[in-house]
Design a protein around this motif. Structure first.
Motif, PDB file in Angstrom:
ATOM      1  N   GLU A   1      -8.316  -6.449  -3.122  1.00 39.76           N
ATOM      2  CA  GLU A   1      -9.493  -7.160  -2.455  1.00 39.76           C
ATOM      3  C   GLU A   1     -10.564  -6.451  -3.129  1.00 39.76           C
ATOM      4  O   GLU A   1     -11.803  -7.039  -3.114  1.00 39.76           O
ATOM      5  CB  GLU A   1      -9.793  -6.981  -0.909  1.00 39.76           C
ATOM      6  CG  GLU A   1      -8.561  -7.799  -0.227  1.00 39.76           C
ATOM      7  CD  GLU A   1      -8.465  -7.477   1.151  1.00 39.76           C
ATOM      8  OE1 GLU A   1      -9.220  -8.060   2.044  1.00 39.76           O
ATOM      9  OE2 GLU A   1      -7.856  -6.186   1.499  1.00 39.76           O
TER      10      GLU A   1
ATOM     11  N   GLY B   1     -10.166  -1.356   5.946  1.00 38.72           N
ATOM     12  CA  GLY B   1      -8.687  -2.121   5.889  1.00 38.72           C
ATOM     13  C   GLY B   1      -8.741  -2.804   4.828  1.00 38.72           C
ATOM     14  O   GLY B   1      -7.695  -3.670   4.648  1.00 38.72           O
ATOM     15  N   GLN B   2      -9.515  -2.914   3.862  1.00 39.51           N
ATOM     16  CA  GLN B   2      -9.357  -3.580   2.536  1.00 39.51           C
ATOM     17  C   GLN B   2      -8.294  -2.993   1.471  1.00 39.51           C
ATOM     18  O   GLN B   2      -8.265  -1.865   1.585  1.00 39.51           O
ATOM     19  CB  GLN B   2     -10.782  -3.696   1.721  1.00 39.51           C
ATOM     20  CG  GLN B   2     -12.011  -4.371   2.366  1.00 39.51           C
ATOM     21  CD  GLN B   2     -13.125  -4.171   1.380  1.00 39.51           C
ATOM     22  OE1 GLN B   2     -13.605  -3.132   1.239  1.00 39.51           O
ATOM     23  NE2 GLN B   2     -13.588  -5.377   1.083  1.00 39.51           N
ATOM     24  N   LEU B   3      -7.646  -3.747   0.906  1.00 39.64           N
ATOM     25  CA  LEU B   3      -6.628  -3.434   0.000  1.00 39.64           C
ATOM     26  C   LEU B   3      -7.371  -3.198  -1.284  1.00 39.64           C
ATOM     27  O   LEU B   3      -7.961  -4.036  -1.784  1.00 39.64           O
ATOM     28  CB  LEU B   3      -5.734  -4.627  -0.267  1.00 39.64           C
ATOM     29  CG  LEU B   3      -4.316  -4.332  -1.205  1.00 39.64           C
ATOM     30  CD1 LEU B   3      -3.551  -3.188  -0.359  1.00 39.64           C
ATOM     31  CD2 LEU B   3      -3.276  -5.510  -1.131  1.00 39.64           C
TER      32      LEU B   3
ATOM     33  N   ARG C   1      -3.968   1.050  -2.086  1.00 44.75           N
ATOM     34  CA  ARG C   1      -4.380   1.557  -1.126  1.00 44.75           C
ATOM     35  C   ARG C   1      -5.308   0.998  -0.118  1.00 44.75           C
ATOM     36  O   ARG C   1      -5.886   0.140  -0.554  1.00 44.75           O
ATOM     37  CB  ARG C   1      -5.161   2.988  -1.366  1.00 44.75           C
ATOM     38  CG  ARG C   1      -4.471   4.172  -2.340  1.00 44.75           C
ATOM     39  CD  ARG C   1      -3.369   4.860  -1.695  1.00 44.75           C
ATOM     40  NE  ARG C   1      -2.679   5.379  -2.843  1.00 44.75           N
ATOM     41  CZ  ARG C   1      -1.825   6.551  -2.482  1.00 44.75           C
ATOM     42  NH1 ARG C   1      -1.874   6.975  -1.421  1.00 44.75           N
ATOM     43  NH2 ARG C   1      -1.298   7.197  -3.350  1.00 44.75           N
ATOM     44  N   ARG C   2      -5.309   1.319   1.051  1.00 44.48           N
ATOM     45  CA  ARG C   2      -6.090   0.707   2.266  1.00 44.48           C
ATOM     46  C   ARG C   2      -7.558   1.790   2.219  1.00 44.48           C
ATOM     47  O   ARG C   2      -7.372   2.857   2.156  1.00 44.48           O
ATOM     48  CB  ARG C   2      -5.570   0.707   3.615  1.00 44.48           C
ATOM     49  CG  ARG C   2      -4.475  -0.354   3.566  1.00 44.48           C
ATOM     50  CD  ARG C   2      -5.013  -1.507   3.938  1.00 44.48           C
ATOM     51  NE  ARG C   2      -3.835  -2.621   3.886  1.00 44.48           N
ATOM     52  CZ  ARG C   2      -4.117  -3.777   3.728  1.00 44.48           C
ATOM     53  NH1 ARG C   2      -5.258  -4.424   3.361  1.00 44.48           N
ATOM     54  NH2 ARG C   2      -3.131  -4.851   3.723  1.00 44.48           N
ATOM     55  N   THR C   3      -8.873   1.125   2.238  1.00 44.20           N
ATOM     56  CA  THR C   3      -9.890   1.673   2.514  1.00 44.20           C
ATOM     57  C   THR C   3      -9.989   1.637   4.229  1.00 44.20           C
ATOM     58  O   THR C   3      -9.028   1.181   4.763  1.00 44.20           O
ATOM     59  CB  THR C   3     -11.140   0.767   2.229  1.00 44.20           C
ATOM     60  OG1 THR C   3     -11.231  -0.527   2.850  1.00 44.20           O
ATOM     61  CG2 THR C   3     -11.069   0.337   0.497  1.00 44.20           C
TER      62      THR C   3
ATOM     63  N   VAL D   1      -5.566   6.619   3.229  1.00 42.89           N
ATOM     64  CA  VAL D   1      -6.633   5.897   3.444  1.00 42.89           C
ATOM     65  C   VAL D   1      -7.880   6.610   2.737  1.00 42.89           C
ATOM     66  O   VAL D   1      -7.955   7.628   2.774  1.00 42.89           O
ATOM     67  CB  VAL D   1      -6.960   5.836   4.912  1.00 42.89           C
ATOM     68  CG1 VAL D   1      -8.173   4.952   5.197  1.00 42.89           C
ATOM     69  CG2 VAL D   1      -5.767   4.974   5.711  1.00 42.89           C
TER      70      VAL D   1
ATOM     71  N   THR E   1       0.910  -1.374   0.041  1.00 41.01           N
ATOM     72  CA  THR E   1       0.154   0.066  -0.012  1.00 41.01           C
ATOM     73  C   THR E   1       0.917   1.200   0.018  1.00 41.01           C
ATOM     74  O   THR E   1       2.179   1.208   0.381  1.00 41.01           O
ATOM     75  CB  THR E   1      -0.921   0.101   1.294  1.00 41.01           C
ATOM     76  OG1 THR E   1      -0.152   0.063   2.340  1.00 41.01           O
ATOM     77  CG2 THR E   1      -1.926  -1.082   1.493  1.00 41.01           C
TER      78      THR E   1
END
Length: 124
Positions: A108, A67-69, A62-64, A23, A19
Motif C-alpha cells: 500500500e 496497519g498499511q502493508l 512490513r506493516r506500519t 512494525v 509481512t
C-alpha cells in the motif's frame, strides 16, 4: 534485478504471509515521493533468502503502525544493511521499477530508508 549481488530474472512474488515481523514506527522512515529522481539508480529491497534454483524472489513486506502493508526501499546497500541487519538478503532494481514492484506485491505504501526495530533485524 540483482539478488545479493547475482543477476536473476525479473520476477517478484508477494510473500505468502504478506509481512515479516516488526512494525515500522512513525519517524523511522521516509515516505517522500522520489519519482523524479534518477530512474536508473539502483534501489535495494529486503527479500527472503532464495531457496533452491527458483527464479521467484519473495520480498519482505512490513506493516506500519497504521496497519498499511509497506514495501521497504533503500537508496544504498549500506543503508539497507544498517537498517535491516548485516545478514539481510536483498534484491536491487532500478528506481523506475519501484512502482511496478509495489503493484506486483500489493504493498500500500513505499517506505524509504526505514529503520527496523531491533527484534526484526537480521544481524550476526
Amino acid at each position: 534485478m540483482r539478488y545479493g549481488g547475482k543477476r536473476e530474472q525479473e520476477v517478484f512474488a508477494a510473500p505468502d504471509s504478506a509481512t515479516s515481523s516488526g512494525v515500522i514506527e512513525p519517524g523511522n522512515s521516509d515516505m517522500e515521493d522520489r519519482s523524479d529522481e534518477n530512474p536508473r539508480q539502483q534501489v535495494f529491497i529486503p527479500s527472503e533468502r532464495a531457496q533452491g534454483g527458483g527464479a521467484d524472489v519473495k520480498l519482505e513486506l512490513r506493516r506500519t503502525e497504521e496497519g498499511q502493508l509497506a514495501l521497504l526501499c533503500y537508496e544504498s546497500l549500506d543503508l539497507l544493511l544498517s537498517a535491516c541487519g548485516n545478514q539481510q538478503p536483498w534484491v536491487s532494481v532500478y528506481r523506475q521499477q519501484v512502482e511496478e514492484v509495489q503493484r506486483t506485491t500489493a504493498a500500500e505504501v513505499v517506505l524509504w530508508n526505514a529503520l527496523l526495530p531491533e527484534e526484526a533485524r537480521k544481524d550476526d
